[in-house]
Design a protein around this motif. Structure first.
Motif, short mmCIF file in Angstrom:
data_model
loop_
_atom_site.label_atom_id
_atom_site.label_comp_id
_atom_site.label_asym_id
_atom_site.label_seq_id
_atom_site.Cartn_x
_atom_site.Cartn_y
_atom_site.Cartn_z
N HIS A 83 -23.74 -10.57 -3.08
CA HIS A 83 -23.70 -9.64 -1.67
C HIS A 83 -22.32 -9.26 -1.86
N ASP A 84 -21.71 -8.07 -2.33
CA ASP A 84 -20.39 -7.78 -2.43
C ASP A 84 -19.88 -7.65 -1.05
N GLY A 85 -18.66 -8.25 -0.80
CA GLY A 85 -17.94 -8.26 0.59
C GLY A 85 -18.50 -9.03 1.79
N VAL A 86 -19.40 -9.86 1.02
CA VAL A 86 -19.93 -10.72 2.36
C VAL A 86 -19.71 -12.43 1.78
N GLY A 87 -19.25 -13.28 2.80
CA GLY A 87 -18.91 -14.49 2.29
C GLY A 87 -19.20 -15.40 3.45
N LEU A 88 -19.24 -16.85 3.15
CA LEU A 88 -19.48 -17.53 4.23
C LEU A 88 -18.70 -18.85 4.10
N LEU A 89 -17.95 -19.12 5.29
CA LEU A 89 -17.28 -20.47 5.54
C LEU A 89 -18.05 -21.44 5.81
N TYR B 168 -26.23 -21.81 -0.97
CA TYR B 168 -25.88 -20.62 -0.54
C TYR B 168 -25.54 -19.61 -1.59
N ALA B 169 -24.87 -19.91 -2.38
CA ALA B 169 -24.08 -19.12 -3.64
C ALA B 169 -25.36 -18.79 -4.30
N LEU B 170 -26.51 -19.52 -4.63
CA LEU B 170 -27.57 -18.78 -5.13
C LEU B 170 -28.17 -17.79 -4.26
N GLU B 171 -27.91 -17.67 -2.96
CA GLU B 171 -28.60 -16.53 -2.31
C GLU B 171 -27.83 -15.49 -2.10
N GLY B 172 -26.70 -15.60 -2.84
CA GLY B 172 -25.81 -14.37 -3.22
C GLY B 172 -24.58 -14.40 -2.22
N TYR B 173 -23.92 -15.68 -1.85
CA TYR B 173 -22.86 -15.85 -0.76
C TYR B 173 -21.81 -16.58 -1.51
N THR B 174 -20.75 -15.99 -1.67
CA THR B 174 -19.67 -16.74 -1.72
C THR B 174 -19.29 -17.71 -0.82
N CYS B 175 -19.21 -18.95 -1.04
CA CYS B 175 -19.41 -19.99 -0.14
C CYS B 175 -18.17 -20.97 -0.13
N LEU B 176 -17.21 -20.91 0.75
CA LEU B 176 -15.93 -22.06 0.75
C LEU B 176 -16.13 -23.15 1.64
N VAL B 177 -16.05 -24.36 1.28
CA VAL B 177 -16.21 -25.70 1.96
C VAL B 177 -14.80 -26.10 2.17
N LEU B 178 -14.56 -26.31 3.44
CA LEU B 178 -13.14 -26.71 3.74
C LEU B 178 -12.88 -28.22 3.84
N ASP B 179 -12.08 -28.67 3.18
CA ASP B 179 -11.79 -30.01 3.63
C ASP B 179 -10.85 -30.17 5.09
N LEU B 180 -11.43 -30.49 5.95
CA LEU B 180 -10.99 -30.47 7.56
C LEU B 180 -10.16 -31.61 7.55
N PHE B 181 -10.11 -32.68 6.64
CA PHE B 181 -9.42 -33.89 7.03
C PHE B 181 -8.52 -34.55 6.22
#
Length: 259
Positions: A44-50, A69-82
């Protein structure tokens, strides 16, 4: 408070099988993260998930979910909060509140003053990567930070079995929110669900609350895939999130483009 503080159930569960396909990266200020990118044909161009994780952080299960989530079309970034100091999984006697306030070393707190800047860095990274519409998925502890940061660019959120969410934070959201809840959950019990429903009605935003029977807090990330009811609830909560994002991020973007 719209949900209770974290408890022992936030650090228990099952490790899921699979090989993560994304990559570990470092974003600004030395923040570690996991990036899952979609196949070009599905993106999905221009659409992403945090992806804002539970207290186990960037681990096998969260990476596999980001890949999904990526296989569903979303760039997905998982953050190390800790800052490299996640809570251990299934450690008996773990001092959760001590870890939250001081960290494992005693000088690495995991409070909002330290986590808020990490969320902002994640949003900035996505924007600089070409993401113009940002959704966010928050699990347990991470749900609080999805809800807190609508004001900073999150347009649409999904949270599962939220913890630590203040009523004022929930009342301040400025976009759609979907919640997946467990039937048995001392962190997000019946009275907190009902309180959250009243608050969401007052926001005038689109909202959804799905309740899954036969499962407990953490089911959407740490449930036992060998138990049918838990596997079903986990899969359906993920489907709930994808459909929500498709409707409020992808479809909205396509509609706006036609205007």
């Amino acid at each position: 408070m719209a949900s209770n503080p974290p408890g022992p159930c936030c650090a228990t569960g099952f490790l899921h099988e699979g090989t993560p396909k994304g990559k570990l990266i470092t974003i600004e200020n030395g923040i570690q993260a996991y990036l899952a990118t979609p196949p070009v044909s599905k993106a999905h161009d221009g659409v992403g998930l945090l992806y804002v994780p539970d207290i186990i952080g960037v681990w096998q299960n969260s990476m596999l979910m980001a890949d999904a989530y990526a296989l569903e079309g979303y760039t997905c970034l998982v953050l190390d909060l800790f800052n490299g100091d996640p809570a251990p999984l299934n450690l008996e006697g773990f001092d959760l509140m001590g870890w939250l306030t001081k960290g494992s070393s005693g000088d690495n707190p995991h409070t909002k003053e330290f986590i808020d800047p990490i969320i902002l860095s994640g949003i900035k990274f996505l924007r600089e990567s070409g993401v113009t519409r940002i959704g966010a998925a928050g699990y347990c502890f991470g749900a609080k930070y999805v809800i807190r940061h609508y004001k900073d660019g999150i347009e649409c959120g999904f949270v599962a079995h939220p913890s630590f969410v203040e009523s004022e934070e929930l009342a301040a959201i400025t976009g759609p929110l979907s919640i997946a809840a467990a039937e048995v959950d001392e962190i997000f019990p019946v009275e907190k669900r009902h309180e959250s429903e009243k608050i969401l009605i007052g926001t005038k935003q689109d909202y959804q609350i799905n309740l899954f029977s036969g499962v407990e807090h953490g089911f959407s990330v740490r449930g036992d895939p060998n138990v049918k009811v838990q596997r079903f609830a986990k899969e359906q909560a993920f489907h709930q999130a994808v459909v929500w994002f498709n409707n409020h991020l992808v479809d909205k973007r396509e509609y706006d483009t036609k205007l």
